[in-house]
Design a protein around this motif. Structure first.
Motif, PDB file in Angstrom:
ATOM      1  N   ALA A  50       0.128   1.062  11.094  1.00 32.31           N
ATOM      2  CA  ALA A  50      -1.242   1.585  11.135  1.00 32.31           C
ATOM      3  C   ALA A  50      -1.227   3.097  10.891  1.00 32.31           C
ATOM      4  O   ALA A  50      -2.078   3.631  10.171  1.00 32.31           O
ATOM      5  N   ARG A  72      -0.545   3.743   7.226  1.00 33.31           N
ATOM      6  CA  ARG A  72      -1.746   3.460   6.424  1.00 33.31           C
ATOM      7  C   ARG A  72      -2.785   4.562   6.586  1.00 33.31           C
ATOM      8  O   ARG A  72      -3.448   4.956   5.620  1.00 33.31           O
ATOM      9  N   ARG A  78       5.745  -3.924   6.480  1.00 38.05           N
ATOM     10  CA  ARG A  78       5.241  -5.292   6.274  1.00 38.05           C
ATOM     11  C   ARG A  78       6.393  -6.228   5.889  1.00 38.05           C
ATOM     12  O   ARG A  78       6.470  -7.362   6.368  1.00 38.05           O
ATOM     13  N   ASP A 105      -4.839  -8.683   8.528  1.00 33.79           N
ATOM     14  CA  ASP A 105      -5.644  -7.466   8.664  1.00 33.79           C
ATOM     15  C   ASP A 105      -7.103  -7.854   8.822  1.00 33.79           C
ATOM     16  O   ASP A 105      -7.601  -8.728   8.123  1.00 33.79           O
ATOM     17  N   GLY A 149      -8.600  -3.979  12.924  1.00 28.01           N
ATOM     18  CA  GLY A 149      -7.156  -3.732  12.987  1.00 28.01           C
ATOM     19  C   GLY A 149      -6.392  -4.995  12.673  1.00 28.01           C
ATOM     20  O   GLY A 149      -6.980  -6.030  12.331  1.00 28.01           O
ATOM     21  N   ALA A 150      -5.052  -4.919  12.813  1.00 27.49           N
ATOM     22  CA  ALA A 150      -4.215  -6.053  12.419  1.00 27.49           C
ATOM     23  C   ALA A 150      -3.877  -6.928  13.620  1.00 27.49           C
ATOM     24  O   ALA A 150      -3.665  -6.422  14.724  1.00 27.49           O
ATOM     25  N   TRP A 193      -1.463 -10.718  14.459  1.00 27.22           N
ATOM     26  CA  TRP A 193      -0.318 -11.399  13.845  1.00 27.22           C
ATOM     27  C   TRP A 193      -0.104 -12.758  14.473  1.00 27.22           C
ATOM     28  O   TRP A 193      -0.646 -13.076  15.530  1.00 27.22           O
TER      29      TRP A 193
END
Ligand code: AMP
Ligand code: ZN
Length: 471
Positions: free
Chosen positions: A430, A433, A445, A457, A461-462, A464
């Motif tokens: 993050a 980015r 990644r 994403d 935010g991301a 998982w």
């Protein structure tokens, strides 16, 4: 809408009404504990768990009494104990414990009672003696046999005539039987086998006597629902019924008989002798229980269910879709607990179950609710999001789904160390980015990919999840 259930005895769906709506009773034939259950054995557990949840929803949690027996005396148990040189109790404890752990993992509520056959031997002996007194059974060479000729309705559940039974029996008829279809209520034990005293000598009960005695002792007659797999209709349930009918002069035994279809493996019967069994105890090491539960409920319970790799893939995708919607909702309005007042559409899940436990229809009703949730998220209306989220979680609870936090579903099987590592990498990514350092973001990644993690994403935010097998 009222509950309708297919009754094997009536050979049709009938409106369900319990004898006493303050005490609804259900008995399901449980495991013989000499080894790990296979996935076919888990099908009745999960199917009747859905019925148990539905009955509790309809009649109240404390108004439903569910008993599932444990067969802890049996020739296969004796053999296993002899092979290992231990008492039968060592074997039965080991595999009963494993059974409970595995069924817990499949999200099955524990039955109210789990009677063990060995705790009811005295009552079985009394019941068998009573059958002899009533002219329904006879003693021969240390055995007691049920006299099928004396039972006027024998064959009524399975729809078989006595002639069919003889033709289908394919067993050598023991010389002490008066009629080929007569079945054993009590048999003598060989010197090294477990034994209990009886008026006919030391021995042990036959399997059919176990269930009919425990049903009467634990639940009382008549019971509302008697369930099990389709293979139990004959001879097991026919024989339980014959004993109870004889003992109670034709009185009612079970008001509804329900049987689940078989689970096959790639089109053939799953059986230990064919060596094509899937054991939940092993499968659950690598696949979440909720996914296995979904797969087991994906077909209607009376239909056969073919167990394939693609069934597991589809089940994972289905749950990813539902939990994915809940995860996006959680970012907007937090997570929910089941039990909220639900909207009318959420009741479609219940309506589907009321129609003879139509689980495929109930699962598609969950998809419709998750589509509504997606629409609410797209429109950004927080109160609509919270309402649609509550509908989905509460409707899911009726089937035993969607009770985890979404993050737990997506990351459930990851070890704590891996979780920490992934979270740290996501923070670094993050930051990269944010400072438009794309090579670093891409490298991270790649690292996450190598760890078996899929990054999703989103606007907030991301998040998982772990990759599925083969992904
Ligand atoms: P058992 O331990 O073999 O007496 O079986 C326990 C329960 O599992 C019974 O209700 C059986 O009818 C059921 N069952 C056994 N094999 C299958 C299968 N392949 N598919 C569905 N149900 C099964
Ligand atoms: Zn039984």
């Amino acid at each position: 809408m009222t509950l309708k259930l297919y009754d094997t005895m009536a050979r049709k769906k009938r409106p369900f009404e319990p004898a006493n709506d303050k005490r609804v009773t259900m008995y399901v034939c449980g495991p013989t504990v000499y080894g790990y259950a296979h996935i076919g054995n888990a099908r009745p557990v999960v199917v009747f768990d859905v019925l148990f949840r539905l009955l509790r929803h309809l009649y109240g949690e404390d108004q439903v009494v569910y008993a599932r027996n444990v067969t802890d005396v049996d020739d296969k148990i004796n053999q296993k104990a002899a092979d290992e040189g231990v008492e039968i109790g060592v074997i039965t404890e080991r595999f009963f414990k494993a059974y409970l752990e595995d069924m817990d993992a499949l999200g099955a509520l524990r039955p109210t009672h789990q009677p063990r056959a060995t705790d009811f031997i005295k009552e079985m002996v009394e019941a068998i003696a009573d059958l002899i007194t009533k002219g329904g059974a006879y003693e021969a060479e240390g055995h007691v046999l049920f006299d099928t000729q004396a039972a006027k309705d024998y064959g009524q559940l399975s729809g078989r005539s006595l002639d069919d039974m003889i033709a289908g029996a394919r067993v050598e008829v023991a010389p002490y039987k008066r009629h080929a279809a007569d079945f054993v209520l009590w048999k003598p034990s060989k010197p090294h086998e477990p034994r209990w005293p009886s008026p006919w000598g030391d021995g042990r009960p036959g399997w059919h006597s176990e269930c009919s005695t425990m049903i009467e002792q634990v639940l009382g007659l008549p019971i509302d629902i008697h369930g099990g797999g389709i293979d139990l209709v004959f001879p097991h349930h026919e024989n339980e019924l014959a004993q109870a009918t004889c003992a109670h002069h034709g009185g009612e035994f079970a008001r509804f008989w329900m049987h689940n279809g078989f689970l096959d493996m790639d089109g053939t019967k799953m059986s230990k002798s064919l060596g094509n069994v899937i054991i939940p105890h092993e499968l659950l090491q690598v696949v979440p229980g909720e996914l296995v539960r979904w797969a087991l409920l994906s077909a209607h319970y009376r239909q056969p269910l073919d167990w394939t790799e693609s069934l597991l893939d589809q089940s994972r995708k289905a749950l990813d879709r539902l939990y994915g919607a809940l995860q996006d909702a959680a970012r907007e309005v937090g997570t929910a607990k089941a039990g909220a007042e639900v909207g009318e559409k959420a009741r479609d899940v219940e309506y589907a179950l009321l129609d003879d436990l139509n689980t495929p229809k109930a699962l598609s009703a969950l998809f419709a609710l998750s589509d509504d949730l997606r629409t609410a998220i797209a429109e950004g209306d927080k109160s609509a999001i919270a309402g649609a989220r509550d509908d989905l979680v509460t409707a899911g609870a009726l089937l035993g789904f969607l009770q985890k936090a979404p993050g737990e579903w997506f990351q459930g099987a990851a070890a704590d160390g891996l979780k920490d590592q992934v979270e740290a990498l996501l923070v670094q990514r993050a930051e990269a980015r944010a400072s438009k350092d794309w090579p670093t973001a891409d490298r991270i990644r790649g690292e996450l990919d190598a760890l078996g993690v899929v990054v999703m994403d989103g606007p907030q935010g991301a998040t998982w999840r772990l990759k599925a097998a083969g992904e």
